[in-house]
Design a protein around this motif. Structure first.
Motif, mmCIF file in Angstrom:
data_model
loop_
_atom_site.group_PDB
_atom_site.id
_atom_site.type_symbol
_atom_site.label_atom_id
_atom_site.label_comp_id
_atom_site.label_asym_id
_atom_site.label_seq_id
_atom_site.Cartn_x
_atom_site.Cartn_y
_atom_site.Cartn_z
ATOM 1 N N GLY A 150 40.356 34.386 41.701
ATOM 2 C CA GLY A 150 39.829 35.450 42.535
ATOM 3 C C GLY A 150 40.922 36.154 43.326
ATOM 4 N N VAL A 151 40.577 37.352 43.802
ATOM 5 C CA VAL A 151 41.590 38.203 44.390
ATOM 6 C C VAL A 151 41.978 37.766 45.797
ATOM 7 C CG1 VAL A 151 39.939 39.885 45.290
ATOM 8 C CG2 VAL A 151 42.232 40.606 44.718
ATOM 9 N N LEU A 152 41.043 37.236 46.582
ATOM 10 C CA LEU A 152 41.391 36.822 47.941
ATOM 11 C C LEU A 152 42.449 35.733 47.906
ATOM 12 C CD1 LEU A 152 41.017 36.863 50.975
ATOM 13 C CD2 LEU A 152 39.166 35.219 50.725
ATOM 14 N N ASN A 153 42.199 34.713 47.101
ATOM 15 C CA ASN A 153 43.156 33.616 47.015
ATOM 16 C C ASN A 153 44.485 34.081 46.455
ATOM 17 O OD1 ASN A 153 41.298 31.976 48.120
ATOM 18 N ND2 ASN A 153 40.922 30.731 46.315
ATOM 19 N N GLU A 154 44.421 35.056 45.545
ATOM 20 C CA GLU A 154 45.656 35.587 44.982
ATOM 21 C C GLU A 154 46.458 36.305 46.064
ATOM 22 O OE1 GLU A 154 47.132 35.067 42.406
ATOM 23 O OE2 GLU A 154 48.636 36.642 42.291
ATOM 24 N N LEU A 155 45.774 37.100 46.893
ATOM 25 C CA LEU A 155 46.454 37.821 47.965
ATOM 26 C C LEU A 155 47.053 36.853 48.979
ATOM 27 C CD1 LEU A 155 43.948 40.742 48.553
ATOM 28 C CD2 LEU A 155 46.225 40.898 47.560
ATOM 29 N N ARG A 158 50.141 35.363 47.405
ATOM 30 C CA ARG A 158 51.304 36.253 47.388
ATOM 31 C C ARG A 158 51.871 36.464 48.771
ATOM 32 N NH1 ARG A 158 50.284 41.031 43.074
ATOM 33 N NH2 ARG A 158 49.349 39.762 41.451
ATOM 34 N N GLY A 159 50.989 36.412 49.760
ATOM 35 C CA GLY A 159 51.461 36.626 51.114
ATOM 36 C C GLY A 159 51.940 35.336 51.757
ATOM 37 N N HIS A 160 52.001 34.278 50.961
ATOM 38 C CA HIS A 160 52.438 32.968 51.451
ATOM 39 C C HIS A 160 51.625 32.529 52.648
ATOM 40 C CE1 HIS A 160 55.722 33.157 48.630
ATOM 41 N NE2 HIS A 160 56.036 34.354 49.080
ATOM 42 N N LEU A 161 50.338 32.861 52.612
ATOM 43 C CA LEU A 161 49.463 32.445 53.694
ATOM 44 C C LEU A 161 48.681 31.216 53.253
ATOM 45 C CD1 LEU A 161 48.148 35.981 54.583
ATOM 46 C CD2 LEU A 161 49.565 34.567 56.070
ATOM 47 N N PRO A 162 48.242 30.416 54.210
ATOM 48 C CA PRO A 162 47.488 29.221 53.824
ATOM 49 C C PRO A 162 46.111 29.596 53.313
ATOM 50 C CG PRO A 162 47.470 29.486 56.191
ATOM 51 C CD PRO A 162 48.407 30.541 55.665
ATOM 52 N N GLY A 163 45.516 28.675 52.615
ATOM 53 C CA GLY A 163 44.125 28.892 52.216
ATOM 54 C C GLY A 163 43.964 29.436 50.824
ATOM 55 N N SER A 164 45.064 29.519 50.062
ATOM 56 C CA SER A 164 44.913 30.134 48.743
ATOM 57 C C SER A 164 44.252 29.194 47.754
ATOM 58 C CB SER A 164 46.276 30.570 48.203
ATOM 59 O OG SER A 164 47.131 29.442 48.102
ATOM 60 N N LYS C 38 38.483 43.440 32.101
ATOM 61 C CA LYS C 38 39.377 42.390 31.640
ATOM 62 C C LYS C 38 38.716 41.540 30.574
ATOM 63 C CE LYS C 38 42.029 41.827 35.844
ATOM 64 N NZ LYS C 38 42.212 41.016 37.050
ATOM 65 N N GLY C 39 39.516 41.092 29.614
ATOM 66 C CA GLY C 39 38.992 40.227 28.568
ATOM 67 C C GLY C 39 38.900 38.795 29.050
ATOM 68 N N PRO C 40 38.174 37.932 28.290
ATOM 69 C CA PRO C 40 37.928 36.558 28.739
ATOM 70 C C PRO C 40 39.205 35.760 28.962
ATOM 71 C CG PRO C 40 37.138 36.900 26.493
ATOM 72 C CD PRO C 40 37.507 38.225 27.025
ATOM 73 N N ARG C 41 40.228 35.969 28.157
ATOM 74 C CA ARG C 41 41.473 35.218 28.363
ATOM 75 C C ARG C 41 42.120 35.579 29.685
ATOM 76 N NH1 ARG C 41 40.519 31.888 25.327
ATOM 77 N NH2 ARG C 41 40.611 31.967 23.080
ATOM 78 N N GLU C 42 42.135 36.889 29.959
ATOM 79 C CA GLU C 42 42.792 37.347 31.174
ATOM 80 C C GLU C 42 42.048 36.889 32.420
ATOM 81 O OE1 GLU C 42 43.604 41.489 31.100
ATOM 82 O OE2 GLU C 42 44.601 41.453 33.046
ATOM 83 N N LEU C 43 40.743 36.709 32.276
ATOM 84 C CA LEU C 43 39.946 36.378 33.443
ATOM 85 C C LEU C 43 40.177 34.957 33.929
ATOM 86 C CD1 LEU C 43 36.602 38.160 32.684
ATOM 87 C CD2 LEU C 43 38.100 38.533 34.618
ATOM 88 N N VAL C 44 40.672 34.061 33.048
ATOM 89 C CA VAL C 44 40.895 32.701 33.522
ATOM 90 C C VAL C 44 42.337 32.483 33.928
ATOM 91 C CG1 VAL C 44 39.001 31.668 32.288
ATOM 92 C CG2 VAL C 44 41.208 31.889 31.156
ATOM 93 N N GLU C 45 43.112 33.539 33.903
ATOM 94 C CA GLU C 45 44.502 33.439 34.359
ATOM 95 C C GLU C 45 44.522 33.075 35.816
ATOM 96 O OE1 GLU C 45 46.746 36.709 31.674
ATOM 97 O OE2 GLU C 45 46.845 36.922 33.853
ATOM 98 N N LEU C 46 45.432 32.148 36.171
ATOM 99 C CA LEU C 46 45.408 31.673 37.542
ATOM 100 C C LEU C 46 45.960 32.682 38.534
ATOM 101 C CD1 LEU C 46 46.218 27.940 36.928
ATOM 102 C CD2 LEU C 46 44.092 28.978 37.685
ATOM 103 N N HIS C 47 46.743 33.640 38.097
ATOM 104 C CA HIS C 47 47.277 34.629 39.036
ATOM 105 C C HIS C 47 46.929 36.029 38.536
ATOM 106 C CE1 HIS C 47 49.147 31.726 41.542
ATOM 107 N NE2 HIS C 47 49.738 31.175 40.513
#
Lengths: 310, 423, 280
Positions: A150-155, A158-164, C38-47
């Motif tokens: 998910g995008v929140l954890n990704e952000l 990337r921001g080196h913040l806790p909780g990812s 996004k395709g299924p492979r890309e969706l399980v990418e961790l970053h």
């Protein structure tokens, strides 16, 4: 038609209406009936019966009869720690969402009333949550809060913040704050629109006069904007609080009241009691309790209005 | 004004009449129409069910069956509203642990007088016991599941770990040890989706003799003893002491951890054995997975909680419904359904028919090896169980697994909750 | 005109604030849009990345062909249209009375509009469900439309009556003084003026019933009758690996109609609500 002759009572006068336009009570009744009948049958009658069911032992069962049991349900409710939990969560949720929503919406309303470029985009975006079904809002934010991709954890990562690494909507500590955020987002439109209308309704002369007197923007805000907005603020926050307290769809999709009853709003608790366990009387008693809370809030609001009027 | 009112009233009335007419089902006196609500969701089982119904409809012109799909995540709620609303299907697909509540509410028909002798004889008594509520049979068992360890054999081989065999299965101690060993370099030994942990915990508790509910003076009481505490404690310690289970994943559903398993983030995962189908369908090509025989505590016993077909009390055609059930659950058809879901058929004859040929280690053989270990769990047949499970047990177990409450506090919540709901 | 530095910082601050709001309001939607491509492979990418590295339309194709979405969308359309029409038809005369009449009925009506917003739905839904069961209207679109009608009426009445209020009485008076019947006056004088307001109200009723979830959840039982929000909610929790791509695509497609309609009516909407909100 160049001249309008003396109005003559060609139609029967209504008891209070002005001559000519006033509706007679019979006509008024005719016009109201198509709306009144369904309302009475499908809204008022069930509501009355629903309130009554709170005093019965109504429950699911083939051929099961309903009996009046007085205030037994309410006694059970007071000893039910899940009930107390749901009201606690409900009040925290309603207060938080309303307060945060108000601050953000006020800011946005003030911004939108300024002649800055791009405000048409902000205005349209501000209304978007209103247009979306609560299910879609839920799905959208579920994607946002997703733990692993998910995008929140990704952000945060990337921001080196806790909780990812946190699974927000499944976390015992973070689920409630997370859904409060969503609640604020979803409720922005109504509040912003109301406040914007209020802000735009403040007469420019007041601001101009104050500016001439040398008042700063901040001073003008405190002494003119806020007091002028007071009726709108009180009205919309009261309404918001009540709507939020009664909220169901959004949280149902996001967490179903979990994890472990951490986000179980009163309506969710009532839904489970009624439609998972078939305890109709008990769920209705809960609804009655909710009405009491709402009546308090409303009473507070009306008392405030009365004071103002006097 | 008056004309407008009369006109609009007439329009509304006409609309209502038309609606009522449209809702009326055309009566064909010679054909009995049955509705069959089922929550099958794996594509193979859906196809198998459809095929069984189609072949029935072809050969039985007088009794036509229509499938009503039910969402697997809200079976209980939907069934309840259907029963209360009087719109329940004739044949209802549910599971033994869930039908207790509905039976007590009077919504399910007593099948004892209806079951044909041949069907009765097909299924062993121990399995019939799971659907027997106070000498009334409330559902016909179809298939059962166990919880098994699935492993990524490439990762195990690389670490020099040997797979268990039916003759020498792993104990929980061994499982914990391997999990710890395989937790290295940011990867975990086990991914375990514990969003809905209650069924897993209670089913596996029989490894340690934990029945949770015991009959005392004719009343079902709740006990929190060593047998009951064993599995939750093992799970908790694996997460917080061994750190061999990914904490971020415990809020996920069982199936949701599969991507991490396929991606090699964890070497093993605990799933219902039906997930073998998921491995086949969702796993990357060439993924070397294995289904291990059931883990061993003091024994390898697991609770029997079969899926069931019941007949709703409100059905107008109970006899015909039973005819269809008997057909759908004859040895060949039961085998088809079970095979589609990778579940163990209730009837041994059907079990013999299911042939699973996969290159994956053991798999069907390991799954079937669990058959002697099915035991009756008391909680499966108690009417108050569904509510206790949803309202008390699942939140409490999740709290404990999230390290928010202690083991003792967990026991207290479960026990107090039982008293509150069951009395 | 020289802008003072103070003004400039103030302006910049305003733009920054506006930008923050735009991000807050728009980002989740943008993310869902990104997921939908996004395709299924890309969706399980961790970053994950915001912009899909391999954009695909497959999710949208899946959304349109699988899971019965088009059918439930059709159900939603039927129900929402019927509700919009019925509610407006029924609401218009009543709104007229509420706007023009100053008597007890009008005050009761307005009071009920406000009060009905306050009651938790759970109180009504159980007896309503039991009542509809007796009328054999559970699991029926007809039943749902009637319930929706009653449920949206308060807000519709509120909007319509403020539109009617916007038309000066003198117009009606003048027309009727010339001997015209009330019905005639309503048809030829009031109706055209009300038309934009009625359209906005009807569209609002459509959007509200299109989006509605709770009542449909309880009242509709079989999959063939499901409305779109209900179908989406089931999608969310499916056993088996949740297919996020098609889910996002479906969610976006599902919200498109109401978003479009809302954009159209939003200008008039705020105007219609103004009087209500300010007067409280």
């Amino acid at each position: 038609m160049t001249t309008v002759p003396e109005p003559q009572p060609l139609l029967r006068l209504g008891r209070r209406g002005r001559a000519g336009v006033g509706l007679s009570s019979r006509e008024a009744l005719f016009l109201l009936v198509p709306a009144m009948v369904p309302i009475l049958i499908l809204s008022v009658a069930p509501l009355v019966r629903g309130i009554y069911l709170g005093f019965t032992d109504s429950r699911a069962g083939f051929g099961v009869k309903t009996h009046f049991i007085g205030i037994d349900n309410f006694r059970m409710l007071l000893h039910d720690n899940l009930f107390i939990n749901s009201f606690k969560i409900g009040l925290i949720w309603a207060a938080s969402v309303t307060a945060i929503q108000f601050c953000l919406a006020l800011g946005l309303a003030l911004l939108l009333s300024q002649p800055i470029r791009g405000r048409w985009l902000a205005r349209s975006l501000a209304l978007v949550p209103w247009a979306m079904p609560s299910v879609v809002v839920g799905i959208m934010w579920k994607l946002f809060f997703q733990p692993q991709a998910g995008v929140l954890n990704e952000l945060l990562y990337r921001g080196h913040l806790p909780g990812s690494n946190i699974d927000w909507l499944s976390s015992f500590s973070w689920a409630l704050p997370a859904i409060i955020l969503v609640g604020v987002w979803a409720g922005m439109p109504q509040t912003t629109v109301a406040l914007l209308a209020g802000v735009q309704g403040i007469r420019d002369e007041l601001h101009e006069a104050a500016a001439v007197d040398g008042a700063t923007t901040l001073q003008r805000f405190w002494t003119i904007t806020l007091p002028q907005l007071r009726p709108v603020i009180v009205a919309i926050t009261t309404l918001d609080f009540i709507w939020n307290f009664n909220s169901f769809g959004l949280v149902y999709v996001l967490t179903q009241g979990g994890p472990g009853h951490q986000t179980e709003l009163p309506m969710l608790f009532a839904y489970n009691e009624a439609f998972k366990y078939g305890a109709f009387g008990y769920a209705s008693a809960l609804g009655d309790a909710m009405v009491v809370v709402i009546a308090f809030v409303l009473g507070f609001y009306l008392w405030g209005r009365l004071k103002e009027a006097s | 004004m008056r004309r407008l009112l009369t006109l609009s009233t007439a329009v509304v009335l006409c609309a209502a009449l038309a609606a009522a007419a449209a809702q009326a089902v055309p009566r064909k006196h010679s054909v009995v129409n049955l509705t069959f609500a089922t929550y099958v969701w794996q594509p193979t089982t859906v196809a198998a069910t459809k095929q069984i119904v189609d072949s029935w409809n072809k050969s039985h012109a007088g009794i036509q069956v229509q499938i009503l799909p039910v969402d697997v995540n809200s079976v209980h709620d939907k069934l309840l509203t259907n029963f209360v609303g009087g719109t329940a299907a004739d044949i209802v697909h549910d599971e033994a642990a869930d039908i207790g509540g509905f039976s007590q509410q009077g919504y399910l028909a007593n099948l004892s007088p209806l079951i044909p002798k041949s069907l009765k004889a097909e299924i062993p008594k121990s399995v019939w016991d799971t659907v027997n509520l106070g000498s009334k049979i409330m559902g016909v068992p179809i298939m059962l599941q166990t919880y098994n360890v699935f492993a990524n054999m490439d990762l195990l081989k690389a670490a020099g770990v040997k797979a268990p065999t039916i003759a020498s299965p792993w104990t929980w101690t061994k499982f914990r040890q391997v999990a710890k060993q395989l937790t290295t370099g940011g990867n975990y030994g086990v991914c375990w989706g514990l969003r809905s942990p209650t069924a897993t915990i209670q089913t596996l508790a029989l490894n340690f003799g934990g029945q949770f509910n015991y009959l005392q003076n004719g009343k079902w009481t709740f006990k929190w003893g060593a047998g009951e505490q064993a599995i939750p404690k093992i799970m908790h310690d694996m997460i917080y002491v061994d750190h061999s289970i990914d904490t971020a994943a415990i809020g996920l559903s069982g199936s949701a951890v599969l991507p991490a398993f396929f991606g090699g983030k964890c070497a093993m995962t605990v799933q219902g054995n039906y997930q073998a189908q998921g491995m086949i369908q969702q796993g990357p090509k060439g993924f070397n997975w294995a289904l291990f025989p059931p883990l061993k505590g003091q024994s390898q016993n697991q609770a029997a909680n079969p899926q069931t077909y019941s007949i709703s009390q409100q059905s107008q055609h109970k006899a015909e419904a039973m005819q269809f059930i008997a057909y759908a659950l004859n040895a060949q058809n039961m085998a088809k359904l079970a095979a589609g879901d990778w579940l163990i058929p209730a009837a041994p004859a059907a079990g013999k028919i299911v042939i699973r040929s996969t290159k994956h280690y053991g798999s069907w053989k390991n799954a079937i090896s669990a058959v002697p270990y099915f035991r009756k769990a008391n909680w499966v047949s108690i009417a108050a169980y569904p509510q206790w499970k949803a309202e008390i047990a699942t939140p409490a177990f999740r709290s404990y697994l999230a390290d928010k409450i202690s083991l003792d506090e967990l026991g207290k919540q479960l026990s107090d909750g039982w008293t509150k709901i069951h009395g | 005109m020289i802008v003072s530095p103070r003004r400039k910082t103030a302006r910049t601050a305003q733009y920054v604030a506006l930008g923050c709001y735009l991000v807050f309001l728009g980002f989740p939607l943008l993310w869902m849009l990104s997921v939908s491509f996004k395709g299924p492979r890309e969706l399980v990418e961790l970053h994950p990345h915001l912009i899909p590295s391999q954009a695909t339309l497959q999710n949208y194709r899946d959304a349109l062909t699988q899971n019965d979405l088009p059918h439930s969308a059709w159900n939603s359309t039927k129900v929402a249209t019927a509700t919009a029409i019925l509610t407006t038809l029924v609401g218009l005369p009543a709104a007229y009375v509420l706007a023009r009449q100053k008597g007890l009925i009008a005050r009761l009506g307005l009071g009920w509009i406000l009060l009905s917003q306050m009651f938790p739905l759970v109180l009504i839904i159980i007896p309503l469900f039991l009542l509809l069961r007796q009328l054999h209207l559970t699991n029926s679109h007809i039943g749902l439309v009637f319930v929706y009608m009653v449920w949206t009426l308060p807000f519709i009445l509120w909007m319509l009556q403020s539109y009617v209020r916007g038309i000066p009485r003198d117009l009606e008076e003048a027309a009727m003084v010339d001997g015209a019947g009330r019905l005639y006056v309503l048809r030829t004088v009031i109706a055209p003026l009300l038309a934009p307001g009625v359209v906005v109200t009807a569209l609002f009723a459509f959007i509200t019933s299109w989006n509605e979830f709770f009542l449909a959840l309880v009242l509709l039982q079989t999959p063939d009758k499901t409305t779109l929000p209900l179908r989406l909610a089931q999608f969310v929790g499916i056993e088996g690996i949740p297919r996020l791509g098609p889910l996002a695509a479906s969610a976006l497609l599902a919200t498109l109609p109401s978003l479009l309609l809302f954009t159209i009516i939003q200008r008039w909407l705020t105007r219609g609500l103004l009087s209500g909100a300010v007067k409280g």
